[in-house]
Design a protein around this motif. Structure first.
Motif, short mmCIF file in Angstrom:
data_model
loop_
_atom_site.label_atom_id
_atom_site.label_comp_id
_atom_site.label_asym_id
_atom_site.label_seq_id
_atom_site.Cartn_x
_atom_site.Cartn_y
_atom_site.Cartn_z
N LEU A 160 27.94 25.06 40.51
CA LEU A 160 28.41 24.84 39.14
C LEU A 160 28.67 26.17 38.44
CD1 LEU A 160 26.32 21.93 37.57
CD2 LEU A 160 28.80 21.99 37.88
N ALA A 161 27.72 27.10 38.58
CA ALA A 161 27.86 28.40 37.94
C ALA A 161 29.10 29.12 38.42
CB ALA A 161 26.61 29.24 38.19
N ALA A 162 29.45 28.93 39.69
CA ALA A 162 30.64 29.57 40.24
C ALA A 162 31.92 29.07 39.58
CB ALA A 162 30.71 29.34 41.76
N ARG A 163 31.84 27.88 38.97
CA ARG A 163 32.98 27.33 38.24
C ARG A 163 32.90 27.63 36.74
NH1 ARG A 163 36.35 23.74 40.25
NH2 ARG A 163 37.55 24.70 38.57
N GLY A 164 31.98 28.51 36.35
CA GLY A 164 31.89 28.92 34.96
C GLY A 164 30.95 28.10 34.10
N VAL A 165 30.20 27.19 34.70
CA VAL A 165 29.27 26.35 33.93
C VAL A 165 28.00 27.14 33.65
CG1 VAL A 165 27.84 24.27 34.01
CG2 VAL A 165 30.20 24.21 34.86
N ARG A 166 27.57 27.09 32.39
CA ARG A 166 26.37 27.80 31.98
C ARG A 166 25.41 26.85 31.27
NH1 ARG A 166 28.40 30.50 35.11
NH2 ARG A 166 29.18 32.64 34.96
N PHE A 167 24.12 27.16 31.36
CA PHE A 167 23.13 26.39 30.62
C PHE A 167 23.33 26.59 29.11
CE2 PHE A 167 20.42 27.01 34.57
CZ PHE A 167 20.50 25.69 34.95
N GLY A 168 22.89 25.58 28.35
CA GLY A 168 22.90 25.69 26.90
C GLY A 168 24.21 25.32 26.24
N ASP A 169 25.18 24.86 26.99
CA ASP A 169 26.48 24.46 26.44
C ASP A 169 26.38 23.02 25.94
OD1 ASP A 169 29.10 23.81 25.88
OD2 ASP A 169 29.92 24.74 27.69
N ARG A 170 26.21 22.86 24.64
CA ARG A 170 25.99 21.52 24.07
C ARG A 170 27.23 20.65 24.09
NH1 ARG A 170 21.31 19.86 24.46
NH2 ARG A 170 21.92 18.21 23.01
N ASP A 171 28.39 21.24 24.34
CA ASP A 171 29.62 20.45 24.41
C ASP A 171 29.89 19.92 25.81
OD1 ASP A 171 30.24 20.81 21.73
OD2 ASP A 171 31.34 22.67 22.11
N LEU A 172 29.05 20.29 26.76
CA LEU A 172 29.31 19.97 28.16
C LEU A 172 28.44 18.82 28.64
CD1 LEU A 172 30.83 20.98 30.77
CD2 LEU A 172 28.71 22.18 31.32
N GLY A 173 29.06 17.87 29.29
CA GLY A 173 28.33 16.82 30.01
C GLY A 173 28.52 17.01 31.50
N VAL A 174 27.45 16.84 32.27
CA VAL A 174 27.49 17.07 33.71
C VAL A 174 27.23 15.78 34.47
CG1 VAL A 174 26.39 18.28 35.65
CG2 VAL A 174 26.82 19.49 33.50
N VAL A 175 28.10 15.49 35.41
CA VAL A 175 27.91 14.37 36.34
C VAL A 175 27.36 14.94 37.64
CG1 VAL A 175 29.05 12.54 37.64
CG2 VAL A 175 29.83 13.09 35.32
N LEU A 176 26.23 14.41 38.08
CA LEU A 176 25.69 14.78 39.40
C LEU A 176 26.14 13.69 40.37
CD1 LEU A 176 23.98 16.52 41.28
CD2 LEU A 176 21.99 15.19 40.56
N ALA A 177 27.10 14.01 41.20
CA ALA A 177 27.78 12.99 42.02
C ALA A 177 27.35 13.07 43.47
CB ALA A 177 29.29 13.17 41.92
N GLY A 178 26.88 11.93 44.00
CA GLY A 178 26.51 11.81 45.39
C GLY A 178 27.27 10.70 46.07
N ALA A 179 26.97 10.51 47.34
CA ALA A 179 27.71 9.52 48.13
C ALA A 179 27.40 8.10 47.69
CB ALA A 179 27.39 9.69 49.61
N GLY A 180 26.12 7.80 47.42
CA GLY A 180 25.70 6.43 47.14
C GLY A 180 25.23 5.74 48.40
N SER A 181 24.25 4.86 48.24
CA SER A 181 23.65 4.20 49.40
C SER A 181 23.18 2.81 49.02
CB SER A 181 22.45 5.03 49.88
OG SER A 181 21.71 4.34 50.87
N SER A 182 23.11 1.92 50.01
CA SER A 182 22.50 0.61 49.81
C SER A 182 20.98 0.71 49.78
CB SER A 182 22.93 -0.35 50.92
OG SER A 182 22.56 0.18 52.20
N HIS A 183 20.45 1.89 50.14
CA HIS A 183 19.01 2.13 50.12
C HIS A 183 18.65 2.71 48.76
CE1 HIS A 183 15.09 2.83 51.82
NE2 HIS A 183 15.16 4.13 51.63
N ALA A 184 18.06 1.88 47.90
CA ALA A 184 17.83 2.24 46.50
C ALA A 184 17.07 3.55 46.31
CB ALA A 184 17.12 1.09 45.77
#
Length: 244
Positions: free
Chosen positions: A114-138
């Protein structure tokens, strides 16, 4: 010395196998004396059984199979043990290590991407999606959600939402909508994928052209260290805690 046989899922996308091999090159650089080999469960070559047979043919009597998987889902619980059993190698002692995740080193790698794309902590205008593959195993999905909650508590961002490319909810558009409702003016996507492929591409497309999308974890030094840690733990019989 006991061989390390890493096994990834495999993909028709050649970028996926190339990234796995790049990661294993980093592992080899960290432990030059260790015999490190790569394999795949499906869609890519060489397959796990073929590599195990080659390991035995080269004189090894034992091997540790390290699943290059970020969660304890179907592939880890069923496919990897099944492929080892199918190889039918009574002369080779095979131990299956824990999957890579959850582990703080994976989180560090994802945050660096994320940091390599310019994302920094403390940016109140930014929302972050943590995206994974997804599984039938909860529990595998719950581990990703737990990481998102932990990031949300300490990042200073407008919010962090988990999302999944398939087999689980919420999907990426739903996660983006939730972040918009919380006041996020801009969206970034953190990748909970080891390598590029169809599902990471789907995540990027669903996030929309204005979203900042981080690269998969890839050949990160801490991920390579984690591969070696799982190998060493398997040799000593140690198991990591599976909860995030």
């Amino acid at each position: 010395m006991t061989a390390l046989v890493a096994v990834a899922h495999g993909s028709r996308d050649p970028r996926s196998a190339a990234t796995v091999h790049e990661l294993l090159d980093v592992v080899r650089a960290l432990r030059p004396a260790l015999d490190v080999r790569g394999s795949f469960l499906d869609l890519s070559a060489p397959r796990l059984g073929d590599v195990l047979r080659a390991v035995r043919g080269d004189g090894h009597r034992s091997a540790v199979v390290v699943p290059l998987l970020l969660g304890e889902a179907y592939h880890a619980r069923v496919d990897v043990p099944g492929a080892v059993a199918e190889a039918r190698l009574p002369a080779l002692e095979v131990t299956i290590a824990d999957v890579l995740g959850p582990d703080p080193r994976l989180e560090s790698a994802a945050l660096r991407r994320l940091a390599a794309r310019g994302v920094r902590f403390g940016d109140r205008d930014l929302g972050v999606v943590l995206a994974g593959a997804g599984s039938s195993h909860a529990p595998a999905n719950a581990a990703v959600a737990a990481i998102a909650a932990r990031w949300a508590a300490g990042s200073g961002w407008a919010g962090v939402e988990p999302a999944f490319a398939a087999s689980a909810a919420p999907d990426v558009p739903s996660a983006v909508a939730r972040l918009r409702e919380r006041g996020a003016r801009r969206i970034a996507v953190a990748s909970w994928f080891l390598a590029p492929g169809r599902l990471p591409d789907r995540v990027a497309a669903l996030a929309g052209p204005e979203a900042v999308v981080a690269e998969p974890l890839g050949a990160d030094p801490e991920v390579a260290e984690l591969v070696l840690h799982r190998y060493a733990a398997a040799l000593t019989g140690e198991r990591h805690t599976r909860s995030a």
